[in-house]
Write an enzyme that holds these catalytic residues in place. Sequence first.
Site, PDB file in Angstrom:
ATOM      1  N   GLY A   1       1.020  -0.979   0.009  1.00  0.00           N
ATOM      2  CA  GLY A   1       0.123  -0.336  -0.254  1.00  0.00           C
ATOM      3  C   GLY A   1       1.044   1.435   0.652  1.00  0.00           C
ATOM      4  O   GLY A   1       0.370   2.643   0.535  1.00  0.00           O
TER       5      GLY A   1
ATOM      6  N   THR B   1      -4.908  -0.551  14.002  1.00  0.00           N
ATOM      7  CA  THR B   1      -6.268   0.829  14.057  1.00  0.00           C
ATOM      8  C   THR B   1      -6.843   0.801  16.243  1.00  0.00           C
ATOM      9  O   THR B   1      -6.850  -0.123  16.225  1.00  0.00           O
ATOM     10  CB  THR B   1      -7.407   1.352  13.733  1.00  0.00           C
ATOM     11  OG1 THR B   1      -8.030   1.941  13.805  1.00  0.00           O
ATOM     12  CG2 THR B   1      -8.626  -0.520  13.277  1.00  0.00           C
ATOM     13  N   ASP B   2      -6.516   2.193  16.533  1.00  0.00           N
ATOM     14  CA  ASP B   2      -7.553   2.327  17.793  1.00  0.00           C
ATOM     15  C   ASP B   2      -9.542   1.876  18.004  1.00  0.00           C
ATOM     16  O   ASP B   2      -9.302   1.300  19.026  1.00  0.00           O
ATOM     17  CB  ASP B   2      -7.309   3.106  18.326  1.00  0.00           C
ATOM     18  CG  ASP B   2      -8.417   4.316  17.468  1.00  0.00           C
ATOM     19  OD1 ASP B   2      -8.200   3.854  16.563  1.00  0.00           O
ATOM     20  OD2 ASP B   2      -7.798   6.073  18.076  1.00  0.00           O
ATOM     21  N   GLU B   3      -9.787   0.777  16.902  1.00  0.00           N
ATOM     22  CA  GLU B   3     -10.868   1.052  16.578  1.00  0.00           C
ATOM     23  C   GLU B   3     -11.426  -0.415  17.033  1.00  0.00           C
ATOM     24  O   GLU B   3     -12.149  -0.859  17.249  1.00  0.00           O
ATOM     25  CB  GLU B   3     -11.515   1.293  15.585  1.00  0.00           C
ATOM     26  CG  GLU B   3     -11.594   2.553  14.684  1.00  0.00           C
ATOM     27  CD  GLU B   3     -12.625   2.940  13.787  1.00  0.00           C
ATOM     28  OE1 GLU B   3     -13.337   1.744  14.325  1.00  0.00           O
ATOM     29  OE2 GLU B   3     -12.094   4.047  13.145  1.00  0.00           O
TER      30      GLU B   3
ATOM     31  N   TYR C   1     -15.169  -2.925   9.589  1.00  0.00           N
ATOM     32  CA  TYR C   1     -14.015  -2.397   9.675  1.00  0.00           C
ATOM     33  C   TYR C   1     -13.230  -2.668  11.064  1.00  0.00           C
ATOM     34  O   TYR C   1     -11.736  -2.907  10.120  1.00  0.00           O
ATOM     35  CB  TYR C   1     -13.951  -0.888   9.345  1.00  0.00           C
ATOM     36  CG  TYR C   1     -12.273  -0.015   9.091  1.00  0.00           C
ATOM     37  CD1 TYR C   1     -11.385  -0.461   8.916  1.00  0.00           C
ATOM     38  CD2 TYR C   1     -12.190   0.626  10.485  1.00  0.00           C
ATOM     39  CE1 TYR C   1      -9.852   0.146   8.999  1.00  0.00           C
ATOM     40  CE2 TYR C   1     -11.158   0.702  10.576  1.00  0.00           C
ATOM     41  CZ  TYR C   1      -9.639   0.255   9.958  1.00  0.00           C
ATOM     42  OH  TYR C   1      -8.691   1.279   9.989  1.00  0.00           O
TER      43      TYR C   1
ATOM     44  N   ALA D   1       1.674   3.625  -1.942  1.00  0.00           N
ATOM     45  CA  ALA D   1       1.629   4.694  -3.086  1.00  0.00           C
ATOM     46  C   ALA D   1       0.565   5.454  -2.251  1.00  0.00           C
ATOM     47  O   ALA D   1      -0.587   6.423  -2.763  1.00  0.00           O
ATOM     48  CB  ALA D   1       1.076   4.635  -4.804  1.00  0.00           C
ATOM     49  N   GLY D   2      -0.976   4.935  -1.073  1.00  0.00           N
ATOM     50  CA  GLY D   2      -1.456   5.409  -0.571  1.00  0.00           C
ATOM     51  C   GLY D   2      -0.567   6.156   0.233  1.00  0.00           C
ATOM     52  O   GLY D   2       0.101   6.622   0.219  1.00  0.00           O
ATOM     53  N   PHE D   3      -1.939   6.699   0.939  1.00  0.00           N
ATOM     54  CA  PHE D   3      -1.089   7.762   2.240  1.00  0.00           C
ATOM     55  C   PHE D   3      -0.295   7.947   3.327  1.00  0.00           C
ATOM     56  O   PHE D   3       0.576   8.231   2.949  1.00  0.00           O
ATOM     57  CB  PHE D   3      -2.404   8.401   2.992  1.00  0.00           C
ATOM     58  CG  PHE D   3      -2.812   9.311   4.083  1.00  0.00           C
ATOM     59  CD1 PHE D   3      -1.446  10.807   4.153  1.00  0.00           C
ATOM     60  CD2 PHE D   3      -3.098   9.230   5.267  1.00  0.00           C
ATOM     61  CE1 PHE D   3      -1.641  11.420   5.186  1.00  0.00           C
ATOM     62  CE2 PHE D   3      -3.032   9.665   6.377  1.00  0.00           C
ATOM     63  CZ  PHE D   3      -2.641  11.329   6.151  1.00  0.00           C
ATOM     64  N   ILE D   4      -0.277   6.872   4.162  1.00  0.00           N
ATOM     65  CA  ILE D   4       0.529   6.487   4.955  1.00  0.00           C
ATOM     66  C   ILE D   4       1.776   6.080   4.337  1.00  0.00           C
ATOM     67  O   ILE D   4       3.121   6.062   5.158  1.00  0.00           O
ATOM     68  CB  ILE D   4      -0.120   5.288   6.328  1.00  0.00           C
ATOM     69  CG1 ILE D   4      -1.844   6.719   6.353  1.00  0.00           C
ATOM     70  CG2 ILE D   4       0.560   5.785   7.238  1.00  0.00           C
ATOM     71  CD1 ILE D   4      -2.402   5.488   7.748  1.00  0.00           C
TER      72      ILE D   4
END
Length: 354
Positions: free
Chosen positions: A28, A148-150, A172, A30-33
Amino acid sequence: MTITTITPMTKGPTDRPGCEVKNIMVTGGAGFIGSWMCHHLVHQYGEQYSVVCLDKLSNVSTLNNLKSVLDRPNFHFVQGNLHDKERLIKIMDEYNIDSVIHFAAESSVQKSFSDPAAFVDMNVCATFRLLEAMNAHGKITRFVHASTDEVYGETWGVSVDEDTRMNPTNPYAASKAAAEMFVMAYRKSFGIPGMILRCNNIYGPCQYPEKLIPKFAVLARDGQKLTIQGNGSRTRNFVHVADVIAAYDMVLHKGVPGGVYNVSSSDEVSVRDVAIGVLREFGHDKRGELDKFIVSIPDRPYNDNDYVVKGDRLKELGWSQSVCFKEGLADTVQWYRENGDNWWKEALGNQISV
């Protein structure tokens, strides 16, 4: 401080463990992070590392995010996905990969309610195939998994640590929790040296404008109303992507295999206050003007109240938050003012995800 390029504001540790990390694959990327991670590894460490970016180039990733590293001799872009185990093994063998940082995922909470199968496929099944490929490759010494914190579910103001039982409340979060279980199981069963980071809400330049802050920035720039789900009272802890990259760098080099690390932020902000902050960056701060630009829409099927996490374990490695929300928001909004028209080729969606 003005963010004009994808360059982390916090440098990583200097006491790297030598040859243990040399050839890194970023899924991933090329994505944001992931793109921030690629830029950091290439620019911070130069040719000490070879960086392989694997990305399928979906609507939330773009080669624009990789402009400053595409021509670097120690950077390699490979277009592909995680569903082809045999190709993954070939890529790892070709580039002699010893470390993997796994960002590739479906991450829109809103979308997970309407298409949960896509989240099981990408976040669980694709992670499983990546683990299988790493096991077959047999040379992985460091594996850092993005979670994720979720996975904790809503905390109702109580700060939770990494030993708190996972209790996800949306598709998610459930998919990320399931992926974590596979990472933990493959460490026990096959010795894959997995480490997990659970981050608070990440924001910053280059994030696809389906997420809260970039979506608000684009709407405000165009003079449109900012839509908030419900009354906007839900809070999130926001951490700037530069601080997140510093955390990943720290765990890549100093984390303990099997370790789980919360990336926590001291900036807890309600969705409504985020909207107000963005509007003020555009000069809308007169009495009565803010409400004119904010409109409520129906809430999602279930919307967690908050996610408050303790980050002591990561701080013990040497990490600390360096970008405050007010400063980070101003620089992020400015980036979207300058780049919002041409950075993303795909049409913007109508949903906001936090």
